[in-house]
Design a protein around this motif. Sequence first.
Motif, mmCIF file in Angstrom:
data_model
loop_
_atom_site.group_PDB
_atom_site.id
_atom_site.type_symbol
_atom_site.label_atom_id
_atom_site.label_comp_id
_atom_site.label_asym_id
_atom_site.label_seq_id
_atom_site.Cartn_x
_atom_site.Cartn_y
_atom_site.Cartn_z
ATOM 1 N N GLY A 80 0.817 -1.222 0.000
ATOM 2 C CA GLY A 80 0.000 0.000 0.000
ATOM 3 C C GLY A 80 0.841 1.258 0.000
ATOM 4 O O GLY A 80 0.558 2.216 -0.731
ATOM 5 N N GLY A 81 1.900 1.268 0.810
ATOM 6 C CA GLY A 81 2.761 2.452 0.879
ATOM 7 C C GLY A 81 3.485 2.728 -0.422
ATOM 8 O O GLY A 81 3.570 3.883 -0.865
ATOM 9 N N SER A 82 4.008 1.679 -1.056
ATOM 10 C CA SER A 82 4.709 1.876 -2.330
ATOM 11 C C SER A 82 3.756 2.351 -3.418
ATOM 12 O O SER A 82 4.136 3.154 -4.288
ATOM 13 C CB SER A 82 5.387 0.582 -2.764
ATOM 14 N N THR A 83 2.502 1.907 -3.350
ATOM 15 C CA THR A 83 1.505 2.331 -4.339
ATOM 16 C C THR A 83 1.143 3.796 -4.156
ATOM 17 O O THR A 83 1.098 4.567 -5.128
ATOM 18 C CB THR A 83 0.248 1.464 -4.232
ATOM 19 N N ILE A 84 0.883 4.200 -2.925
ATOM 20 C CA ILE A 84 0.522 5.601 -2.653
ATOM 21 C C ILE A 84 1.674 6.526 -3.026
ATOM 22 O O ILE A 84 1.470 7.553 -3.700
ATOM 23 C CB ILE A 84 0.146 5.768 -1.170
ATOM 24 N N LEU A 85 2.874 6.178 -2.593
ATOM 25 C CA LEU A 85 4.042 7.013 -2.902
ATOM 26 C C LEU A 85 4.281 7.067 -4.409
ATOM 27 O O LEU A 85 4.600 8.137 -4.967
ATOM 28 C CB LEU A 85 5.273 6.454 -2.186
ATOM 29 N N GLY A 86 4.125 5.940 -5.078
ATOM 30 C CA GLY A 86 4.313 5.917 -6.528
ATOM 31 C C GLY A 86 3.294 6.752 -7.265
ATOM 32 O O GLY A 86 3.636 7.448 -8.236
ATOM 33 N N MET A 87 2.028 6.727 -6.833
ATOM 34 C CA MET A 87 0.994 7.525 -7.499
ATOM 35 C C MET A 87 1.237 9.017 -7.314
ATOM 36 O O MET A 87 0.968 9.821 -8.216
ATOM 37 C CB MET A 87 -0.382 7.146 -6.957
ATOM 38 N N ILE A 88 1.747 9.410 -6.152
ATOM 39 C CA ILE A 88 2.057 10.826 -5.910
ATOM 40 C C ILE A 88 3.087 11.329 -6.914
ATOM 41 O O ILE A 88 3.035 12.481 -7.366
ATOM 42 C CB ILE A 88 2.551 11.017 -4.464
ATOM 43 N N ILE A 89 4.028 10.475 -7.282
ATOM 44 C CA ILE A 89 5.062 10.857 -8.248
ATOM 45 C C ILE A 89 4.595 10.627 -9.681
ATOM 46 O O ILE A 89 4.853 11.440 -10.577
ATOM 47 C CB ILE A 89 6.356 10.063 -7.976
ATOM 48 N N ALA A 90 3.883 9.515 -9.926
ATOM 49 C CA ALA A 90 3.550 9.116 -11.293
ATOM 50 C C ALA A 90 2.506 10.020 -11.940
ATOM 51 O O ALA A 90 2.589 10.296 -13.145
ATOM 52 C CB ALA A 90 3.061 7.669 -11.298
ATOM 53 N N ILE A 91 1.499 10.469 -11.183
ATOM 54 C CA ILE A 91 0.438 11.285 -11.785
ATOM 55 C C ILE A 91 0.990 12.597 -12.344
ATOM 56 O O ILE A 91 0.737 12.926 -13.515
ATOM 57 C CB ILE A 91 -0.698 11.526 -10.771
ATOM 58 N N PRO A 92 1.743 13.403 -11.576
ATOM 59 C CA PRO A 92 2.318 14.626 -12.182
ATOM 60 C C PRO A 92 3.279 14.325 -13.328
ATOM 61 O O PRO A 92 3.312 15.062 -14.320
ATOM 62 C CB PRO A 92 3.039 15.288 -10.999
ATOM 63 N N ALA A 93 4.063 13.238 -13.200
ATOM 64 C CA ALA A 93 5.015 12.912 -14.266
ATOM 65 C C ALA A 93 4.281 12.544 -15.548
ATOM 66 O O ALA A 93 4.644 12.998 -16.647
ATOM 67 C CB ALA A 93 5.917 11.756 -13.817
ATOM 68 N N ALA A 94 3.246 11.721 -15.446
ATOM 69 C CA ALA A 94 2.476 11.335 -16.629
ATOM 70 C C ALA A 94 1.740 12.522 -17.213
ATOM 71 O O ALA A 94 1.614 12.641 -18.440
ATOM 72 C CB ALA A 94 1.495 10.224 -16.258
ATOM 73 N N LEU A 109 10.304 8.064 -21.988
ATOM 74 C CA LEU A 109 9.474 6.905 -21.686
ATOM 75 C C LEU A 109 10.207 5.598 -21.984
ATOM 76 O O LEU A 109 10.143 4.637 -21.201
ATOM 77 C CB LEU A 109 8.172 6.975 -22.487
ATOM 78 N N LEU A 110 10.913 5.564 -23.109
ATOM 79 C CA LEU A 110 11.676 4.363 -23.458
ATOM 80 C C LEU A 110 12.822 4.134 -22.479
ATOM 81 O O LEU A 110 13.135 2.993 -22.116
ATOM 82 C CB LEU A 110 12.211 4.479 -24.886
ATOM 83 N N TRP A 111 13.441 5.232 -22.037
ATOM 84 C CA TRP A 111 14.527 5.101 -21.055
ATOM 85 C C TRP A 111 13.995 4.539 -19.737
ATOM 86 O O TRP A 111 14.609 3.655 -19.132
ATOM 87 C CB TRP A 111 15.173 6.459 -20.809
ATOM 88 N N TRP A 157 4.012 4.790 -17.363
ATOM 89 C CA TRP A 157 3.606 4.369 -18.706
ATOM 90 C C TRP A 157 2.101 4.179 -18.793
ATOM 91 O O TRP A 157 1.458 4.632 -19.752
ATOM 92 C CB TRP A 157 4.321 3.064 -19.068
ATOM 93 N N MET A 158 1.515 3.496 -17.829
ATOM 94 C CA MET A 158 0.076 3.255 -17.853
ATOM 95 C C MET A 158 -0.704 4.559 -17.755
ATOM 96 O O MET A 158 -1.640 4.807 -18.524
ATOM 97 C CB MET A 158 -0.313 2.312 -16.714
ATOM 98 N N LEU A 159 -0.310 5.412 -16.811
ATOM 99 C CA LEU A 159 -1.027 6.676 -16.638
ATOM 100 C C LEU A 159 -0.863 7.574 -17.856
ATOM 101 O O LEU A 159 -1.809 8.271 -18.251
ATOM 102 C CB LEU A 159 -0.532 7.387 -15.374
ATOM 103 N N TYR A 160 0.309 7.568 -18.439
ATOM 104 C CA TYR A 160 0.537 8.358 -19.660
ATOM 105 C C TYR A 160 -0.418 7.927 -20.763
ATOM 106 O O TYR A 160 -1.009 8.758 -21.459
ATOM 107 C CB TYR A 160 1.993 8.199 -20.102
ATOM 108 N N THR A 161 -0.594 6.611 -20.919
ATOM 109 C CA THR A 161 -1.501 6.085 -21.941
ATOM 110 C C THR A 161 -2.939 6.533 -21.681
ATOM 111 O O THR A 161 -3.658 6.937 -22.603
ATOM 112 C CB THR A 161 -1.435 4.551 -21.974
#
Length: 276
Positions: A80-94, A109-111, A157-161
């Motif tokens: 749960g913690g890794s998911t929450i922390l990842g979403m905080i970073i992934a949403i703005p990045a995507a 994205l390829l890198w 990648w998923m959120l970007y799509t």
Amino acid sequence: MARSVTTQRKSFNTLIAWIIGLLLFFPILWTILTSFKTEAQAIADPPVWFFFDWTLENYRVVQERSNYSRFLWNSIIIAGGSTILGMIIAIPAAWSMAFVPSRRTKDILLWMLSTKMLPAVGVLYPIYLIFIQFGLLDTRVGLTIVLMLINLPIMIWMLYTYFKEIPGEILEAARMDGAGLKEEILYVLTPMAIPGIASTILLNIILAWNEAFWTLNLTAARAAPLTAFIASYSSPEGLFYAKLSAASTMAIAPILILGWFSQKQLVRGLTFGAVK
């Protein structure tokens, strides 16, 4: 004009889908059945299928030998913690990659995706030393950070799509109405991408829950999740298949239940934007 599909074709496709589904589910089914057998029945040749002496002895022994609730709690916190922390970073990045034009977006994205191709053992030694240096070895915080980092490329990648399927004109209209960057992401973009965000969260929880390499190498006892709980039933004396199956069933049961109740949301998110 849409091509009609005959009843025979539908029946054939359904049959093939069921066969593939049963083949994929068979290892899980066999593990569950073995957990209710005695050790002698678990290694019987030919194998014993359904007609055996069903017993809960393996679950009793596993519960007495190990503190299952502690391992379960560690898995919940780490996944749960890794998911929450990842979403905080992934949403703005995507968001930045989907709506801020750049010629380097695809290269980035390829890198990021290429980092998933690196064997984990190749970076184990430096990460292990870093964990010792900062006191993160055998801690939930350390595992949460590591699992977030290894799954972050997939999340972005998923959120970007999903974000690319949202018309940019909607965000432009929100900006004209005075929405800032924070309001644009929180109140416009995020609600529109709920199916995609939900499927990303579910997939990341599953990946973090099943991660074994890092959890076995960076934990000893205090922060050990359910993957370490399963591994503890491999002993120098040999494998006790019935007890190992009971431990495995107890470890996968929570994620199976979560997947069962969220399957519609997961499928909806994974197919989001697939049909115009």
